[in-house]
Scaffold this motif. Sequence first.
Motif, PDB file in Angstrom:
ATOM      1  N   GLY A 251       0.817  -1.209   0.000  1.00  0.00           N
ATOM      2  CA  GLY A 251       0.000   0.000   0.000  1.00  0.00           C
ATOM      3  C   GLY A 251       0.850   1.257   0.000  1.00  0.00           C
ATOM      4  O   GLY A 251       2.020   1.244   0.364  1.00  0.00           O
ATOM      5  N   LYS A 252       0.175   2.349  -0.358  1.00  0.00           N
ATOM      6  CA  LYS A 252       0.935   3.586  -0.515  1.00  0.00           C
ATOM      7  C   LYS A 252       1.409   4.145   0.824  1.00  0.00           C
ATOM      8  O   LYS A 252       2.470   4.740   0.920  1.00  0.00           O
ATOM      9  CB  LYS A 252       0.092   4.639  -1.236  1.00  0.00           C
ATOM     10  CG  LYS A 252      -1.156   5.077  -0.478  1.00  0.00           C
ATOM     11  CD  LYS A 252      -1.877   6.179  -1.220  1.00  0.00           C
ATOM     12  CE  LYS A 252      -3.105   6.621  -0.425  1.00  0.00           C
ATOM     13  NZ  LYS A 252      -3.836   7.690  -1.121  1.00  0.00           N
ATOM     14  N   HIS A 253       0.617   3.936   1.837  1.00  0.00           N
ATOM     15  CA  HIS A 253       1.039   4.444   3.132  1.00  0.00           C
ATOM     16  C   HIS A 253       2.246   3.687   3.653  1.00  0.00           C
ATOM     17  O   HIS A 253       3.159   4.292   4.225  1.00  0.00           O
ATOM     18  CB  HIS A 253      -0.130   4.352   4.125  1.00  0.00           C
ATOM     19  CG  HIS A 253      -1.311   5.179   3.713  1.00  0.00           C
ATOM     20  ND1 HIS A 253      -1.296   6.569   3.703  1.00  0.00           N
ATOM     21  CD2 HIS A 253      -2.554   4.833   3.265  1.00  0.00           C
ATOM     22  CE1 HIS A 253      -2.457   7.025   3.280  1.00  0.00           C
ATOM     23  NE2 HIS A 253      -3.252   5.983   2.986  1.00  0.00           N
ATOM     24  N   LEU A 254       2.258   2.413   3.429  1.00  0.00           N
ATOM     25  CA  LEU A 254       3.430   1.629   3.854  1.00  0.00           C
ATOM     26  C   LEU A 254       4.650   2.042   3.038  1.00  0.00           C
ATOM     27  O   LEU A 254       5.755   2.205   3.577  1.00  0.00           O
ATOM     28  CB  LEU A 254       3.143   0.129   3.674  1.00  0.00           C
ATOM     29  CG  LEU A 254       4.313  -0.803   4.022  1.00  0.00           C
ATOM     30  CD1 LEU A 254       4.750  -0.624   5.473  1.00  0.00           C
ATOM     31  CD2 LEU A 254       3.941  -2.258   3.762  1.00  0.00           C
ATOM     32  N   ARG A 255       4.440   2.226   1.747  1.00  0.00           N
ATOM     33  CA  ARG A 255       5.547   2.659   0.883  1.00  0.00           C
ATOM     34  C   ARG A 255       6.103   4.005   1.364  1.00  0.00           C
ATOM     35  O   ARG A 255       7.304   4.207   1.435  1.00  0.00           O
ATOM     36  CB  ARG A 255       5.064   2.790  -0.555  1.00  0.00           C
ATOM     37  CG  ARG A 255       4.873   1.471  -1.260  1.00  0.00           C
ATOM     38  CD  ARG A 255       4.210   1.674  -2.604  1.00  0.00           C
ATOM     39  NE  ARG A 255       4.086   0.423  -3.319  1.00  0.00           N
ATOM     40  CZ  ARG A 255       5.043  -0.077  -4.104  1.00  0.00           C
ATOM     41  NH1 ARG A 255       6.182   0.570  -4.249  1.00  0.00           N
ATOM     42  NH2 ARG A 255       4.844  -1.230  -4.732  1.00  0.00           N
ATOM     43  N   LYS A 256       5.151   4.890   1.698  1.00  0.00           N
ATOM     44  CA  LYS A 256       5.584   6.214   2.130  1.00  0.00           C
ATOM     45  C   LYS A 256       6.419   6.106   3.407  1.00  0.00           C
ATOM     46  O   LYS A 256       7.449   6.763   3.565  1.00  0.00           O
ATOM     47  CB  LYS A 256       4.357   7.089   2.361  1.00  0.00           C
ATOM     48  CG  LYS A 256       4.671   8.568   2.436  1.00  0.00           C
ATOM     49  CD  LYS A 256       3.406   9.375   2.652  1.00  0.00           C
ATOM     50  CE  LYS A 256       2.492   9.292   1.420  1.00  0.00           C
ATOM     51  NZ  LYS A 256       1.263  10.128   1.610  1.00  0.00           N
ATOM     52  N   ALA A 257       5.965   5.270   4.317  1.00  0.00           N
ATOM     53  CA  ALA A 257       6.705   5.115   5.565  1.00  0.00           C
ATOM     54  C   ALA A 257       8.097   4.540   5.311  1.00  0.00           C
ATOM     55  O   ALA A 257       9.075   4.931   5.946  1.00  0.00           O
ATOM     56  CB  ALA A 257       5.925   4.199   6.512  1.00  0.00           C
ATOM     57  N   LEU A 258       8.189   3.616   4.368  1.00  0.00           N
ATOM     58  CA  LEU A 258       9.488   3.007   4.082  1.00  0.00           C
ATOM     59  C   LEU A 258      10.415   4.010   3.402  1.00  0.00           C
ATOM     60  O   LEU A 258      11.608   4.077   3.717  1.00  0.00           O
ATOM     61  CB  LEU A 258       9.294   1.775   3.192  1.00  0.00           C
ATOM     62  CG  LEU A 258       8.559   0.586   3.844  1.00  0.00           C
ATOM     63  CD1 LEU A 258       8.334  -0.529   2.827  1.00  0.00           C
ATOM     64  CD2 LEU A 258       9.356   0.042   5.026  1.00  0.00           C
ATOM     65  N   TYR A 259       9.851   4.776   2.484  1.00  0.00           N
ATOM     66  CA  TYR A 259      10.698   5.714   1.746  1.00  0.00           C
ATOM     67  C   TYR A 259      11.210   6.833   2.663  1.00  0.00           C
ATOM     68  O   TYR A 259      12.303   7.361   2.451  1.00  0.00           O
ATOM     69  CB  TYR A 259       9.919   6.323   0.579  1.00  0.00           C
ATOM     70  CG  TYR A 259       9.950   5.437  -0.658  1.00  0.00           C
ATOM     71  CD1 TYR A 259      11.151   5.271  -1.367  1.00  0.00           C
ATOM     72  CD2 TYR A 259       8.818   4.776  -1.109  1.00  0.00           C
ATOM     73  CE1 TYR A 259      11.190   4.453  -2.478  1.00  0.00           C
ATOM     74  CE2 TYR A 259       8.852   3.964  -2.220  1.00  0.00           C
ATOM     75  CZ  TYR A 259      10.064   3.795  -2.909  1.00  0.00           C
ATOM     76  OH  TYR A 259      10.107   2.987  -3.993  1.00  0.00           O
ATOM     77  N   THR A 260      10.423   7.202   3.642  1.00  0.00           N
ATOM     78  CA  THR A 260      10.865   8.295   4.507  1.00  0.00           C
ATOM     79  C   THR A 260      11.760   7.830   5.647  1.00  0.00           C
ATOM     80  O   THR A 260      12.273   8.651   6.404  1.00  0.00           O
ATOM     81  CB  THR A 260       9.640   9.008   5.107  1.00  0.00           C
ATOM     82  OG1 THR A 260       8.821   8.036   5.769  1.00  0.00           O
ATOM     83  CG2 THR A 260       8.844   9.710   4.040  1.00  0.00           C
ATOM     84  N   HIS A 261      11.936   6.547   5.820  1.00  0.00           N
ATOM     85  CA  HIS A 261      12.804   6.050   6.900  1.00  0.00           C
ATOM     86  C   HIS A 261      14.251   6.406   6.560  1.00  0.00           C
ATOM     87  O   HIS A 261      14.742   6.081   5.489  1.00  0.00           O
ATOM     88  CB  HIS A 261      12.655   4.527   7.045  1.00  0.00           C
ATOM     89  CG  HIS A 261      13.203   4.010   8.337  1.00  0.00           C
ATOM     90  ND1 HIS A 261      14.545   3.965   8.597  1.00  0.00           N
ATOM     91  CD2 HIS A 261      12.594   3.529   9.441  1.00  0.00           C
ATOM     92  CE1 HIS A 261      14.746   3.453   9.799  1.00  0.00           C
ATOM     93  NE2 HIS A 261      13.538   3.194  10.343  1.00  0.00           N
ATOM     94  N   PRO A 262      14.993   7.088   7.466  1.00  0.00           N
ATOM     95  CA  PRO A 262      16.329   7.581   7.111  1.00  0.00           C
ATOM     96  C   PRO A 262      17.366   6.478   6.933  1.00  0.00           C
ATOM     97  O   PRO A 262      18.413   6.721   6.347  1.00  0.00           O
ATOM     98  CB  PRO A 262      16.679   8.469   8.299  1.00  0.00           C
ATOM     99  CG  PRO A 262      15.855   7.983   9.422  1.00  0.00           C
ATOM    100  CD  PRO A 262      14.587   7.486   8.829  1.00  0.00           C
ATOM    101  N   ARG A 263      17.120   5.275   7.439  1.00  0.00           N
ATOM    102  CA  ARG A 263      18.144   4.238   7.349  1.00  0.00           C
ATOM    103  C   ARG A 263      17.822   3.187   6.314  1.00  0.00           C
ATOM    104  O   ARG A 263      18.506   2.174   6.220  1.00  0.00           O
ATOM    105  CB  ARG A 263      18.316   3.527   8.717  1.00  0.00           C
ATOM    106  CG  ARG A 263      18.737   4.406   9.865  1.00  0.00           C
ATOM    107  CD  ARG A 263      20.128   5.017   9.651  1.00  0.00           C
ATOM    108  NE  ARG A 263      21.110   4.055   9.247  1.00  0.00           N
ATOM    109  CZ  ARG A 263      21.762   3.232  10.073  1.00  0.00           C
ATOM    110  NH1 ARG A 263      21.528   3.310  11.354  1.00  0.00           N
ATOM    111  NH2 ARG A 263      22.645   2.387   9.612  1.00  0.00           N
TER     112      ARG A 263
END
Lengths: 532, 301
Positions: free
Chosen positions: A316-328
Motif C-alpha cells: 500500500g501507498k502508506h506503507l511505501r511512504k513510511a518506508l521511503y521516509t525512513h532515514p536508514r
Amino acid sequence: MLSLLSPAWLLGLGILPLIRWLHRFHDARSPLPVSALFLWRTGQQAESAGRLPARPDPRWRLRALFFASLLLTLAGPHWNPEPEIPIEVWIDDSLSMFAGESGGSRMHTGLRELVTSLQGADRSIVRIRSLSNPAVSLQLDASPDNDWLAILDAWTLAPRGRPAPPPAVQMATGAEHWLLTDGADKAIDEWLQTAPISRVIQVGQATDNVAVTRLAVRPALEPGELPQAMVTVSNTGEQAVERRLTLLAGGKKLQQWSLSLAAATSATRIVPLADVSAPNLRASLAPGDALRLDDELQLELKNLAPVAVRMYGSCGKHLRKALYTHPRLAVGAGNAGSYDLGIACGHNPAALTGPALRVHTPQRPQGLKSAAYWLSGAGNIRWPDLDPEWLYIDAAQPQANASTVLLSSAGTTLITASDAAQPVVDVFLDLENISLVRQPEYPALVDALIGYALNRRLLTETIHSEHPLAESHIAPRPLAPAVKYTQAARAAAGSIDLSPYIILLGILLLLTDILLVSRSAGHAAISTSRPG
Amino acid sequence: MFAQTLDDPLDAISEAELARLVRVADPLLAGRPLLSPGHRPTRARAGQGVEFLDHQEYAVGDDLRSIDWRATARCRHPQIRRFRNERAADWFVCLDRSASMSFVNHSKWRLGVQLAASLSYLLLHLGNRVGLMLFSSDVDTLLPPGRGHFQYARVAAALRNSAPRASGGGSQLRRCSRKLAPRTPVLVISDFLAEDGMQTALTGLLAAGRTVQALQVVDDAEVDLRSSGTLTLRDAESQASMTLDLSDDGAASAAASLARLQDDLATCCRSKGIPFTACQTGDGWKKSVIRHLKHLGAGDA
C-alpha cells in the motif's frame, strides 16, 4: 611411598615422655585398699607410704599409642603408589601479557622461564590451561624431540580476553598448579588468595601504556547531516604522556590530533565523517608504547550504509511512504538476490526467507473488539502503544503458523514471527487503514517491525569498536606469595588416605583403655564399700 | 519378729531349713542320742555332772565305777548311770569383725553372719547355751550365753546391729580367751588373714581345755585386682601401703600366698584336733554348714 600432609604435627611426639612421667603419679594418689597386704608382699616390693612408684603405670603405653595415633592422623598420612603428580600451568593470556619489553613480549619471556622451570621439575605430565578461557588447554608431550617453547609460542599467538580464573574448588586436586602472569589484572591477585597455586612465574616491568579504547560512528538521521565519528584515547600508565592520534577513513587521513594525557585520564575527539562510502575507520597512536596491540583500533563501516529493502507484491501507498521516509532504509536498492530486508505485501504475500516482512492485506477489514497487547516474545524492541480503534484485521484471517506471537488481541493473532535467527515477521493488521495511518505511532510501528526482522535498532544504533580499558593496564601488581601445595596434590593424586585406619586404631585403643579403667574403678569401688 | 532390711544377711536364712538341719546336726554335734526306754530321744547331753540323766547299757570302755548294780539286777544286763553334762553346753560363737571381713563387697561378712546365726540356731535347738562374741582388735560385742528361742533372737539382733570395721584393727582372737571360761567350746568364724593364720591364738584357746571349731570365710576375688600396671595397695587394717607392679605376677603371687595360708591353717588345725572348714562365699551358708557338719561327722568316725 608414605607421605604426610602436615608433618609438623609429629613434633608433638616429644610429649610422650611427659605422658610416661605423669603416669607415675596416677596410682600413688589413689591407693587400692586390700584385705591383707602381706599376701602381696614379696622380696622385691618394699612397703612405702607416699613415695612415687618406681615405674609408671604400664597403661601409659596404651595412652601414648593413642596420642601418637592422634598426631599421626593430624599429620595426614597418605600412601602414594604413584609419586609423580602432573603439573597444570595456568597461562595468563590476556592483552597485557603481549606488551613488548626488552627481550620480546612478556608472554615469550614468561614462556621461556616456564619451560626452563618445567625441565627442572622433570615431570612427564604437563597440562597448559588458558586463564582467560579455562576450557582451552594443551597437553605437553614429554618427548625430548618436542620444542616446548615453540609449541607454547604457537599456542599463545593472540590474547584470549580478560582473565577468568576458575574457582579454587573446580581446580584439579591431583595436580600441582603453576601460574604464569604479569599480575596486571587485579582479579588474579584476588584469585591467588584462595587458589592452590604452588608456583607463580611473574614477568613484566613496564607500567606506561596509552590505548585507543573506543572508536564509534553515529549515523546521520537528518537530510544534510554527516555521520559523526568519535575516538577515545586513555592513558592507563602512571606518567603523563603525549601522543599523536591519527584517524583514517578507508586508508585516507581524516584527522590528526596531538594529545597530552595525564596519568589515568582519557581524551575524546569527534569529527564528521564526510566519506560515508569508506569501508572502515582506523585510529592509531604514535609513537607506539610497550603494548602495541591497543595502539590501534579499526571499525568496519559496513553497517553504516542504508539497509537495502526490496518489496514484493502490492504494498500500500502508506506503507511505501513510511518506508521511503525512513532515514536508514534504501527502498528498491539491491537486486533480487542481494537485499538486506524483503517486504512482501498482498492477501497472500509471497514466501520469503528472512529477514523479511510479510504484510497480509485484509479483504474484508473489521475492527478489533478488545485491546491489543504485545507479548513477551516481542523482546526489547520499543513497540508503540496501539489503540484497538486504529486496528483492523481481515474478517477471515488466515491461520498463522508461526511459533512466536508478538501482538495479540483476545486470542486473535495480529503479528507473528518465525523462530529463525533472521526471522520472517507476518503482519495481519491492515496497515493501510486510515485510522492507523494518521497516527504518529504508524512510522514507529513500521520501524519496530523492521528492527525486529533485522535485529537492529536502526534509528538509535551506533557502530563502534573498543578495547576494554581494564585490559590496557599493564603495570604489574605485587602478588601474594605462592604456597607449596605439592604434598596436598600428591595426596589427592590417586593416593590412599590412611587417616581413617589410624582413627579406627585410636578408637580401639581408647575403648581398651576405657575398659581397663572401668574395671579398675569397679574393683576399687567394690573393695572400698562398707555395709551400712 | 525382727526388723529386716534388704541388706540384712539374715534374710537369706529360713527357719524351716534350719529346722531340717537340726536333725542332721543332732548326732554330729551331740554324739550318741540319749534313748530312755519308752521315751523319745532327749537333747540333753551326758557327761560329768551331779544331775542324774538316765541309764544306758554298758559298753566296752565305760567306766566300771558308773555301773548301777540295782538297775543291772533288774534288767539282767549291766547298766551304767549317766549324768547331765552342764558345762559342755555353754558354747561361744566368736565372729571376726575386723576390716578385712568387709571384702569383697561385704560377701565375707555376710557369710560370716549367716554362719554365726545358723550354727547358733543349731546349737540352741540341741539344748545348748550359746553366747556371741564379736572381736577385732579387741572384743567389741559380748552376748552372754543363753538358752532357747529368745537367745537366738538376741544373737540375730546383735548380728544385725553389727558391721565389720571400716578400717584399722586386727583380728586379735587371743583377746577372746580372757573372756572365756576354761573348757568352754568355742566356734571361731574368721578369715584368719593374719601373717601366722591366727594359729597362735587358736592354740591359746585350746590351752585351757576348751573345744575349738574353726570356720574360715574365704573369697578368692579379694586377691584379684582386675587391674594392670603399677598400683599402690593399702592394707585395710594396718593402713600400711605398698607399691605393686602387676606386670611382675603380683596377683598370682597373692593368690598363691592365700592358698598357702589356708593349707598351713588346715594342717595346724588337723594336727591339734580342731575341726576346720574353709567356706567359700560363693557356696552360701547352707552348703558351708553342711560341709562343716560333715567334717564333724568324719572326726567322730
